[in-house]
Design a protein around this motif. Sequence first.
Motif, PDB file in Angstrom:
ATOM      1  N   GLN A 184      52.334 -15.968   0.329  1.00 54.55           N
ATOM      2  CA  GLN A 184      52.207 -14.587  -0.132  1.00 54.55           C
ATOM      3  C   GLN A 184      50.767 -14.277  -0.545  1.00 54.55           C
ATOM      4  OE1 GLN A 184      54.560 -13.539  -3.529  1.00 54.55           O
ATOM      5  NE2 GLN A 184      55.170 -11.610  -2.578  1.00 54.55           N
ATOM      6  N   LYS A 185      50.178 -15.221  -1.276  1.00 60.92           N
ATOM      7  CA  LYS A 185      48.803 -15.035  -1.748  1.00 60.92           C
ATOM      8  C   LYS A 185      47.831 -14.902  -0.570  1.00 60.92           C
ATOM      9  CE  LYS A 185      45.840 -17.564  -4.579  1.00 60.92           C
ATOM     10  NZ  LYS A 185      45.675 -18.925  -5.052  1.00 60.92           N
ATOM     11  N   ASN A 186      48.116 -15.644   0.496  1.00 63.47           N
ATOM     12  CA  ASN A 186      47.203 -15.651   1.639  1.00 63.47           C
ATOM     13  C   ASN A 186      47.651 -14.732   2.771  1.00 63.47           C
ATOM     14  OD1 ASN A 186      45.054 -17.878   1.145  1.00 63.47           O
ATOM     15  ND2 ASN A 186      46.994 -18.709   0.396  1.00 63.47           N
ATOM     16  N   ALA A 188      46.288 -25.747   6.931  1.00 60.15           N
ATOM     17  CA  ALA A 188      46.847 -27.108   6.770  1.00 60.15           C
ATOM     18  C   ALA A 188      46.141 -27.837   5.622  1.00 60.15           C
ATOM     19  CB  ALA A 188      46.722 -27.881   8.072  1.00 60.15           C
ATOM     20  N   ARG A 189      44.807 -27.707   5.540  1.00 61.72           N
ATOM     21  CA  ARG A 189      44.066 -28.399   4.463  1.00 61.72           C
ATOM     22  C   ARG A 189      44.489 -27.850   3.099  1.00 61.72           C
ATOM     23  NH1 ARG A 189      42.184 -30.446   8.562  1.00 61.72           N
ATOM     24  NH2 ARG A 189      44.341 -31.120   8.491  1.00 61.72           N
ATOM     25  N   GLU A 190      44.642 -26.535   3.013  1.00 59.75           N
ATOM     26  CA  GLU A 190      45.008 -25.945   1.713  1.00 59.75           C
ATOM     27  C   GLU A 190      46.399 -26.398   1.288  1.00 59.75           C
ATOM     28  OE1 GLU A 190      44.212 -21.743   1.833  1.00 59.75           O
ATOM     29  OE2 GLU A 190      42.080 -22.083   2.196  1.00 59.75           O
ATOM     30  N   ILE A 191      47.314 -26.492   2.275  1.00 59.52           N
ATOM     31  CA  ILE A 191      48.676 -26.947   1.945  1.00 59.52           C
ATOM     32  C   ILE A 191      48.642 -28.419   1.524  1.00 59.52           C
ATOM     33  CG2 ILE A 191      50.986 -27.388   2.926  1.00 59.52           C
ATOM     34  CD1 ILE A 191      50.701 -24.738   4.439  1.00 59.52           C
ATOM     35  N   GLU A 192      47.799 -29.200   2.204  1.00 59.79           N
ATOM     36  CA  GLU A 192      47.662 -30.614   1.799  1.00 59.79           C
ATOM     37  C   GLU A 192      47.122 -30.697   0.372  1.00 59.79           C
ATOM     38  OE1 GLU A 192      45.220 -32.424   4.842  1.00 59.79           O
ATOM     39  OE2 GLU A 192      46.800 -32.150   6.344  1.00 59.79           O
ATOM     40  N   ASN A 193      46.149 -29.843   0.052  1.00 55.55           N
ATOM     41  CA  ASN A 193      45.589 -29.857  -1.309  1.00 55.55           C
ATOM     42  C   ASN A 193      46.632 -29.510  -2.363  1.00 55.55           C
ATOM     43  OD1 ASN A 193      43.129 -30.643  -0.416  1.00 55.55           O
ATOM     44  ND2 ASN A 193      42.280 -28.565  -0.277  1.00 55.55           N
ATOM     45  N   GLN A 250      57.504 -30.410  -1.511  1.00 53.75           N
ATOM     46  CA  GLN A 250      58.671 -30.685  -2.351  1.00 53.75           C
ATOM     47  C   GLN A 250      59.127 -29.454  -3.106  1.00 53.75           C
ATOM     48  OE1 GLN A 250      57.279 -34.664  -3.840  1.00 53.75           O
ATOM     49  NE2 GLN A 250      59.433 -34.695  -4.472  1.00 53.75           N
ATOM     50  N   SER A 251      58.157 -28.581  -3.368  1.00 56.09           N
ATOM     51  CA  SER A 251      58.518 -27.319  -4.007  1.00 56.09           C
ATOM     52  C   SER A 251      58.325 -26.179  -3.005  1.00 56.09           C
ATOM     53  CB  SER A 251      57.626 -27.092  -5.234  1.00 56.09           C
ATOM     54  OG  SER A 251      57.450 -25.721  -5.438  1.00 56.09           O
ATOM     55  N   PRO A 252      59.405 -25.793  -2.292  1.00 55.73           N
ATOM     56  CA  PRO A 252      59.265 -24.712  -1.297  1.00 55.73           C
ATOM     57  C   PRO A 252      58.685 -23.449  -1.918  1.00 55.73           C
ATOM     58  CG  PRO A 252      61.484 -25.670  -1.239  1.00 55.73           C
ATOM     59  CD  PRO A 252      60.773 -26.299  -2.393  1.00 55.73           C
ATOM     60  N   GLN A 253      59.041 -23.190  -3.178  1.00 52.54           N
ATOM     61  CA  GLN A 253      58.564 -21.969  -3.828  1.00 52.54           C
ATOM     62  C   GLN A 253      57.033 -21.958  -3.904  1.00 52.54           C
ATOM     63  OE1 GLN A 253      60.532 -19.301  -4.391  1.00 52.54           O
ATOM     64  NE2 GLN A 253      58.546 -18.294  -4.763  1.00 52.54           N
ATOM     65  N   GLY A 254      56.464 -23.147  -4.165  1.00 52.19           N
ATOM     66  CA  GLY A 254      54.998 -23.261  -4.218  1.00 52.19           C
ATOM     67  C   GLY A 254      54.392 -22.821  -2.887  1.00 52.19           C
ATOM     68  N   LEU A 255      55.022 -23.239  -1.784  1.00 46.11           N
ATOM     69  CA  LEU A 255      54.511 -22.870  -0.455  1.00 46.11           C
ATOM     70  C   LEU A 255      54.677 -21.377  -0.197  1.00 46.11           C
ATOM     71  CD1 LEU A 255      55.508 -25.429   2.317  1.00 46.11           C
ATOM     72  CD2 LEU A 255      53.260 -24.804   1.489  1.00 46.11           C
ATOM     73  N   LEU A 256      55.807 -20.836  -0.662  1.00 49.01           N
ATOM     74  CA  LEU A 256      56.054 -19.402  -0.455  1.00 49.01           C
ATOM     75  C   LEU A 256      55.030 -18.581  -1.239  1.00 49.01           C
ATOM     76  CD1 LEU A 256      59.967 -19.339  -0.488  1.00 49.01           C
ATOM     77  CD2 LEU A 256      58.424 -19.260   1.475  1.00 49.01           C
ATOM     78  N   ASN A 257      54.713 -19.038  -2.441  1.00 50.38           N
ATOM     79  CA  ASN A 257      53.683 -18.349  -3.235  1.00 50.38           C
ATOM     80  C   ASN A 257      52.340 -18.401  -2.517  1.00 50.38           C
ATOM     81  OD1 ASN A 257      55.652 -17.977  -5.119  1.00 50.38           O
ATOM     82  ND2 ASN A 257      54.935 -19.593  -6.515  1.00 50.38           N
ATOM     83  N   PHE A 258      52.044 -19.580  -1.940  1.00 48.86           N
ATOM     84  CA  PHE A 258      50.794 -19.764  -1.198  1.00 48.86           C
ATOM     85  C   PHE A 258      50.744 -18.782  -0.015  1.00 48.86           C
ATOM     86  CE2 PHE A 258      49.074 -21.713   2.678  1.00 48.86           C
ATOM     87  CZ  PHE A 258      47.744 -21.868   2.318  1.00 48.86           C
ATOM     88  N   TYR A 310      58.125 -22.070   7.690  1.00 50.69           N
ATOM     89  CA  TYR A 310      57.427 -21.812   8.949  1.00 50.69           C
ATOM     90  C   TYR A 310      56.427 -20.672   8.738  1.00 50.69           C
ATOM     91  CZ  TYR A 310      61.562 -24.417  10.262  1.00 50.69           C
ATOM     92  OH  TYR A 310      62.546 -25.370  10.317  1.00 50.69           O
ATOM     93  N   LEU A 311      55.154 -21.025   8.675  1.00 52.64           N
ATOM     94  CA  LEU A 311      54.134 -20.002   8.414  1.00 52.64           C
ATOM     95  C   LEU A 311      53.361 -19.694   9.691  1.00 52.64           C
ATOM     96  CD1 LEU A 311      52.809 -21.177   4.919  1.00 52.64           C
ATOM     97  CD2 LEU A 311      54.668 -19.580   5.440  1.00 52.64           C
ATOM     98  N   ASP A 312      52.919 -18.462   9.798  1.00 50.48           N
ATOM     99  CA  ASP A 312      52.273 -17.978  11.022  1.00 50.48           C
ATOM    100  C   ASP A 312      50.754 -18.090  10.916  1.00 50.48           C
ATOM    101  OD1 ASP A 312      51.698 -16.777  13.369  1.00 50.48           O
ATOM    102  OD2 ASP A 312      52.595 -14.829  12.885  1.00 50.48           O
ATOM    103  N   SER A 313      50.153 -18.894  11.799  1.00 51.91           N
ATOM    104  CA  SER A 313      48.675 -18.948  11.816  1.00 51.91           C
ATOM    105  C   SER A 313      48.129 -17.908  12.794  1.00 51.91           C
ATOM    106  CB  SER A 313      48.203 -20.348  12.213  1.00 51.91           C
ATOM    107  OG  SER A 313      48.336 -20.546  13.609  1.00 51.91           O
ATOM    108  N   GLY A 314      49.008 -17.088  13.361  1.00 52.31           N
ATOM    109  CA  GLY A 314      48.601 -16.043  14.312  1.00 52.31           C
ATOM    110  C   GLY A 314      48.839 -16.496  15.737  1.00 52.31           C
ATOM    111  N   PRO A 315      48.991 -15.512  16.656  1.00 49.93           N
ATOM    112  CA  PRO A 315      49.250 -15.879  18.054  1.00 49.93           C
ATOM    113  C   PRO A 315      48.052 -16.581  18.690  1.00 49.93           C
ATOM    114  CG  PRO A 315      48.900 -13.507  17.832  1.00 49.93           C
ATOM    115  CD  PRO A 315      48.923 -14.067  16.436  1.00 49.93           C
ATOM    116  N   ALA A 316      48.340 -17.490  19.592  1.00 53.17           N
ATOM    117  CA  ALA A 316      47.269 -18.133  20.360  1.00 53.17           C
ATOM    118  C   ALA A 316      46.830 -17.165  21.442  1.00 53.17           C
ATOM    119  CB  ALA A 316      47.800 -19.415  20.990  1.00 53.17           C
TER     120      ALA A 316
END
Length: 318
Positions: A291-293, A251-256, A281-289, A173-179
């Motif tokens: 952190q980087k962003n 969303a586009r970056e995660i799709e990529n 499929q690799s949660p760690q990949g998303l967590l790295n993403f 669950y990643l935060d895109s910021g409050p609406a």
Amino acid sequence: MVNKVIKVSAPGKIILSGEHSVVYGQPAILATINKRLYVEIKKGTGPIKIITDENPELADYALSKIQKMINRKINHLKITIISEIPINHGLGSSAALAVALTGGLFRWFGKKWNKNLINQIAFEIEKKQHGNPSGADNSIATFGKMIIFQKGKIKSLRIPKFPKHPKLPNFIYLDSGPAIESTGEMVSHVSSLVSRVTYRKIIKELGQTTLRFIQTLNAPNSPNALILLLSQNQRLLEDLGVVGQKAKKIAREIENLGGAAKICGAGGLKKGSGILLCYHQSPQGLLNFAQKNNLKNYQLKLGAEGLRNENGVPQNQT
Ligand code: PMV
């Protein structure tokens, strides 16, 4: 009773699938999260005193609504509201407030702990915040766990658990910021569009995506099917005009990267769009993403109990 103190709580939620389309009669899947809003009620002096950082206007409105609906004079009380649910993130903080406050006052006045009635009153309170709510948010906050909600009807869903049942996908669950828009504003933005055929078609397709999501949860397909489903869902919500630039970019970056992400509430256009439900499929990949962003990663656990008495079992519990 001397020094009576009533404590109740209600959970936040996420919408796995079906936000906005649920307002137009399509099904939605919702699950509670492990973040709650707590209400404490005790005797106070003078007029009613509400202590909250949450949403004081909504709390005031809720009180006057509850007072009318249960036909009791609410006075000389000190009500403290403490919430762990971030606001404006699509996590159902206003519904948790409406449900917990109603539940708390039911207990204070010794009314039968009738969750159907509490849910009905909370729905009336939600109308202030959402304009034309579906009733899904207050229902999940009241009844808890995981539900399918459609046209006012609530069906409980078993939370898949390993090893007896297939496990829930490992969502992140990643935060895109409050609406900055309220849910009511987003709901009325959509309602200004749905008279057009194109938008009605989107609503219908969102409903079909939700039905496929239910099948996926019951009999998990391949991770690829889930990824496809989530990204289709996100595209449809983008077409509906409820997703801002920042959330779209994430969303586009995660799709990529080979995963998928969707908003999971009313969304937001001008700035953030709240929490994104992400899968890879690799949660760690998303967590790295993340952190980087510099994206906040919420450690959410799905399936918490709904409205809960926090100090012993109430009398007449149904
Ligand atoms: O962002 P939230 O938690 O307020 O989500 C509201 C969900 C909507 O479908 C957009 C509105 C509704 O009443 O169902």
